[in-house]
Design a protein around this motif. Structure first.
Motif, short mmCIF file in Angstrom:
data_model
loop_
_atom_site.label_atom_id
_atom_site.label_comp_id
_atom_site.label_asym_id
_atom_site.label_seq_id
_atom_site.Cartn_x
_atom_site.Cartn_y
_atom_site.Cartn_z
N LEU A 1 -43.39 34.64 1.79
CA LEU A 1 -42.37 33.67 1.41
C LEU A 1 -41.81 34.00 0.03
N GLU A 2 -42.69 34.32 -0.91
CA GLU A 2 -42.26 34.65 -2.27
C GLU A 2 -41.40 35.91 -2.27
N ARG A 3 -41.79 36.93 -1.53
CA ARG A 3 -40.99 38.16 -1.47
C ARG A 3 -39.63 37.92 -0.83
N LYS A 4 -39.61 37.15 0.24
CA LYS A 4 -38.38 36.94 1.00
C LYS A 4 -37.38 36.04 0.28
N HIS A 5 -37.86 34.96 -0.33
CA HIS A 5 -36.95 33.95 -0.89
C HIS A 5 -36.85 33.96 -2.41
N PHE A 6 -37.77 34.56 -3.10
CA PHE A 6 -37.78 34.50 -4.56
C PHE A 6 -37.85 35.87 -5.21
N ASP A 7 -37.48 36.91 -4.48
CA ASP A 7 -37.51 38.29 -4.99
C ASP A 7 -38.87 38.66 -5.59
N GLY A 8 -39.92 38.11 -5.05
CA GLY A 8 -41.27 38.44 -5.51
C GLY A 8 -41.67 37.81 -6.82
N ASP A 9 -40.84 36.91 -7.35
CA ASP A 9 -41.14 36.28 -8.65
C ASP A 9 -40.85 34.79 -8.58
N PHE A 10 -41.76 34.03 -7.99
CA PHE A 10 -41.56 32.59 -7.81
C PHE A 10 -41.40 31.88 -9.14
N LEU A 11 -42.30 32.13 -10.10
CA LEU A 11 -42.23 31.43 -11.39
C LEU A 11 -40.96 31.79 -12.15
N GLY A 12 -40.57 33.04 -12.10
CA GLY A 12 -39.32 33.45 -12.76
C GLY A 12 -38.12 32.79 -12.12
N SER A 13 -38.14 32.67 -10.79
CA SER A 13 -37.04 32.03 -10.08
C SER A 13 -36.94 30.56 -10.43
N VAL A 14 -38.07 29.88 -10.53
CA VAL A 14 -38.06 28.46 -10.90
C VAL A 14 -37.54 28.30 -12.32
N SER A 15 -37.98 29.16 -13.23
CA SER A 15 -37.52 29.11 -14.62
C SER A 15 -36.02 29.37 -14.70
N SER A 16 -35.55 30.35 -13.97
CA SER A 16 -34.13 30.68 -13.96
C SER A 16 -33.32 29.54 -13.38
N ALA A 17 -33.82 28.92 -12.33
CA ALA A 17 -33.10 27.81 -11.70
C ALA A 17 -32.95 26.65 -12.66
N SER A 18 -34.00 26.33 -13.41
CA SER A 18 -33.90 25.20 -14.35
C SER A 18 -32.91 25.51 -15.47
N ARG A 19 -32.84 26.77 -15.90
CA ARG A 19 -31.88 27.16 -16.94
C ARG A 19 -30.46 27.05 -16.39
N GLN A 20 -30.25 27.50 -15.14
CA GLN A 20 -28.93 27.42 -14.53
C GLN A 20 -28.48 25.97 -14.36
N VAL A 21 -29.39 25.10 -13.99
CA VAL A 21 -29.05 23.68 -13.85
C VAL A 21 -28.62 23.12 -15.21
N GLY A 22 -29.34 23.48 -16.27
CA GLY A 22 -28.96 23.02 -17.61
C GLY A 22 -27.59 23.50 -18.02
N GLU A 23 -27.29 24.78 -17.74
CA GLU A 23 -25.97 25.32 -18.09
C GLU A 23 -24.86 24.63 -17.30
N ARG A 24 -25.10 24.40 -16.02
CA ARG A 24 -24.08 23.73 -15.20
C ARG A 24 -23.88 22.29 -15.66
N ALA A 25 -24.96 21.61 -16.00
CA ALA A 25 -24.85 20.22 -16.48
C ALA A 25 -24.06 20.18 -17.78
N SER A 26 -24.26 21.16 -18.65
CA SER A 26 -23.53 21.22 -19.90
C SER A 26 -22.03 21.42 -19.64
N ARG A 27 -21.70 22.33 -18.72
CA ARG A 27 -20.30 22.55 -18.38
C ARG A 27 -19.66 21.30 -17.79
N ILE A 28 -20.39 20.62 -16.93
CA ILE A 28 -19.86 19.38 -16.33
C ILE A 28 -19.62 18.34 -17.42
N GLY A 29 -20.55 18.25 -18.37
CA GLY A 29 -20.39 17.31 -19.48
C GLY A 29 -19.15 17.62 -20.30
#
Length: 113
Positions: free
Chosen positions: A31-59
């Motif tokens: 599952l990690e290889r298929k959906h998270f490019d083999g880096d689940f924790l990095g993907s979660v960290s990246s996703a939270s950063r992207q959400v913050g950037e998008r929220a800032s742009r929306i603001g």
């Protein structure tokens, strides 16, 4: 005590649990290889950063839209003056009686950046 054959069941149960655990671990790795490019924790960290950037742009976009709405409500077009302090003196329409008196102060003072 342990009934007949009970002692013999313990190794079989242990092997069965180990096999189930190994299967679950292999499934998680796949599952990690298929959906998270083999880096689940990095993907979660990246996703939270992207959400913050998008929220800032929306603001920022909401702030710009609110400033335009205020300008339109005050009877000015959005291109006549910038929002919040960039307008020339008298752009906020103080009224005839207030503008004829030199001692009249505006109801609020625009904040300068």
């Amino acid at each position: 005590g342990v009934g007949p054959g009970g002692a013999a069941m313990a190794p079989v149960l242990g092997q069965s649990l180990r096999g189930a655990w190994r299967g679950l671990k292999d499934w998680g790795d796949q599952l990690e290889r298929k959906h998270f490019d083999g880096d689940f924790l990095g993907s979660v960290s990246s996703a939270s950063r992207q959400v913050g950037e998008r929220a800032s742009r929306i603001g920022e976009e909401l702030g710009t839209a609110a400033a335009k709405l205020v300008e339109e409500a005050q009877g000015r077009g959005p291109n006549e003056a910038g929002a919040f302090g960039d307008a020339p003196p008298g752009a906020y329409g103080a009224g005839e009686e207030a503008s004829s008196s030199s001692s009249a102060s505006p109801p609020w003072t625009p904040r300068r950046r």
